[in-house]
Design a protein around this motif. Structure first.
Motif, short mmCIF file in Angstrom:
data_model
loop_
_atom_site.label_atom_id
_atom_site.label_comp_id
_atom_site.label_asym_id
_atom_site.label_seq_id
_atom_site.Cartn_x
_atom_site.Cartn_y
_atom_site.Cartn_z
N HIS A 1 -31.38 -27.48 11.78
CA HIS A 1 -32.07 -26.84 12.88
C HIS A 1 -32.95 -25.71 12.42
O HIS A 1 -32.95 -25.35 11.27
CB HIS A 1 -31.09 -26.36 13.95
N HIS A 2 -33.74 -25.19 13.37
CA HIS A 2 -34.57 -24.03 13.06
C HIS A 2 -33.64 -22.96 12.53
O HIS A 2 -32.65 -22.64 13.14
CB HIS A 2 -35.27 -23.53 14.32
N GLY A 3 -33.99 -22.40 11.41
CA GLY A 3 -33.13 -21.40 10.81
C GLY A 3 -32.32 -21.96 9.66
O GLY A 3 -31.77 -21.23 8.89
N HIS A 4 -32.22 -23.29 9.57
CA HIS A 4 -31.49 -23.91 8.47
C HIS A 4 -32.39 -24.83 7.67
O HIS A 4 -31.95 -25.84 7.16
CB HIS A 4 -30.30 -24.71 9.00
N GLY A 5 -33.68 -24.53 7.60
CA GLY A 5 -34.54 -25.21 6.65
C GLY A 5 -35.45 -26.28 7.20
O GLY A 5 -35.91 -27.11 6.43
N THR A 6 -35.76 -26.30 8.46
CA THR A 6 -36.72 -27.26 8.97
C THR A 6 -37.81 -26.52 9.73
O THR A 6 -37.58 -25.43 10.22
CB THR A 6 -36.06 -28.32 9.87
N HIS B 1 -38.88 -20.95 9.43
CA HIS B 1 -37.67 -21.71 9.70
C HIS B 1 -36.83 -21.03 10.78
O HIS B 1 -35.63 -21.24 10.86
CB HIS B 1 -36.86 -21.87 8.42
N LYS B 2 -37.50 -20.22 11.58
CA LYS B 2 -36.81 -19.54 12.68
C LYS B 2 -37.84 -19.27 13.77
O LYS B 2 -39.05 -19.31 13.51
CB LYS B 2 -36.20 -18.23 12.20
N PRO B 3 -37.38 -19.01 14.99
CA PRO B 3 -38.33 -18.70 16.07
C PRO B 3 -39.09 -17.41 15.77
O PRO B 3 -38.53 -16.46 15.22
CB PRO B 3 -37.43 -18.52 17.30
N VAL C 1 -32.74 -29.40 25.68
CA VAL C 1 -31.62 -28.48 25.54
C VAL C 1 -31.73 -27.84 24.17
O VAL C 1 -31.79 -28.54 23.15
CB VAL C 1 -30.27 -29.22 25.67
N PHE C 2 -31.79 -26.51 24.14
CA PHE C 2 -31.81 -25.77 22.88
C PHE C 2 -30.44 -25.13 22.67
O PHE C 2 -29.95 -24.41 23.54
CB PHE C 2 -32.89 -24.68 22.90
N LEU C 3 -29.83 -25.42 21.53
CA LEU C 3 -28.56 -24.84 21.15
C LEU C 3 -28.87 -23.72 20.17
O LEU C 3 -29.39 -23.96 19.08
CB LEU C 3 -27.65 -25.89 20.52
N ILE C 4 -28.57 -22.49 20.57
CA ILE C 4 -28.98 -21.31 19.81
C ILE C 4 -27.76 -20.66 19.18
O ILE C 4 -26.85 -20.21 19.88
CB ILE C 4 -29.69 -20.30 20.74
N CYS C 5 -27.72 -20.61 17.86
CA CYS C 5 -26.60 -20.01 17.15
C CYS C 5 -26.81 -18.50 17.07
O CYS C 5 -27.81 -18.03 16.52
CB CYS C 5 -26.46 -20.59 15.75
N ARG C 6 -25.86 -17.75 17.63
CA ARG C 6 -25.96 -16.29 17.60
C ARG C 6 -25.62 -15.71 16.24
O ARG C 6 -25.88 -14.55 15.97
CB ARG C 6 -25.04 -15.70 18.67
N THR C 7 -25.04 -16.52 15.35
CA THR C 7 -24.68 -16.03 14.03
C THR C 7 -25.84 -16.12 13.05
O THR C 7 -26.25 -15.14 12.45
CB THR C 7 -23.46 -16.81 13.49
N CYS C 8 -26.40 -17.34 12.91
CA CYS C 8 -27.48 -17.54 11.92
C CYS C 8 -28.87 -17.55 12.54
O CYS C 8 -29.85 -17.50 11.83
CB CYS C 8 -27.26 -18.85 11.16
N GLY C 9 -28.95 -17.62 13.88
CA GLY C 9 -30.24 -17.66 14.54
C GLY C 9 -30.85 -19.05 14.58
O GLY C 9 -31.96 -19.24 15.08
#
Length: 195
Positions: free
Chosen positions: A26-31, A74-76, A134-142
């Motif tokens: 996901h966004h934040g993990h290399g895409t 790789h993040k918003p 549906v966006f699943l947003i991780c509060r830990t890694c973003g």
């Protein structure tokens, strides 16, 4: 995360998603594109150029540069972050110009706005007409996963019809902890430890 909702945009799990062993990316993990598909900046720009030409729309230099800035991350990114990345010594890009470009890019489906973050992520593929996201947003890694959830859409359709409401946007944002962070133990404290 995919195990909890319909797989994204008809793609099979593990197909070209560049995952990190957790079944998703996901966004934040290399895409640089939604839906867990690693898409190059060049591919995102090429798709936007092609679609703008087909739709008889102007894909200006500013729109191109804004899209490239969002796709490269790789993040918003917020508009001020984008303006900062695009600025150079002696050449300041105004946030208001970035917002105008983002309005166009969002309207055309080239980027998605994450309302809870007032930030944007690039999109490198087509969505079906009227599809709910549906966006699943991780509060830990973003990190942000994007998917569709037909069961949720169906229930929402019934609720909206019962209320006589016609939506202009169907985007759901869910905050929590992704499987990768949970697996590493980086995440949020569990409910028991918060009490």
């Amino acid at each position: 995360m995919r195990g909890h909702a319909q797989q994204e945009h008809g793609q099979g799990e593990g197909q070209g998603n560049g995952n990190h062993g957790d079944g998703h990316d996901h966004h934040g993990h290399g895409t640089s594109a939604c839906g867990g598909h690693a898409v190059s900046v060049e591919d995102v720009i090429e798709r936007a150029e092609r679609l703008c030409q087909a739709r008889a729309l102007q894909f200006t230099r500013l729109r191109r540069d804004v899209l490239a800035a969002v796709a490269a991350e790789h993040k918003p990114l917020g508009a001020y972050d984008i303006a900062e990345r695009m600025s150079a010594p002696g050449r300041r890009v105004a946030a208001v110009s970035v917002y105008r470009a983002l309005d166009f890019l969002t309207e055309q489906g080239f980027v998605h706005r994450i309302s809870s973050r007032n930030a944007f992520v690039s999109c490198g593929h087509e969505h079906g007409a009227g599809v709910g996201l549906v966006f699943l947003i991780c509060r830990t890694c973003g990190g942000i996963d994007e998917m569709t959830a037909p069961a949720v859409e169906s229930a929402l359709d019934q609720t909206l019809a019962g209320a006589g409401f016609t939506p202009t946007s169907r985007i759901l944002e869910v905050e929590g902890e992704c499987g990768a962070c949970r697996g590493r133990g980086d995440g949020l404290p569990d409910e028991a430890s918060r009490a």
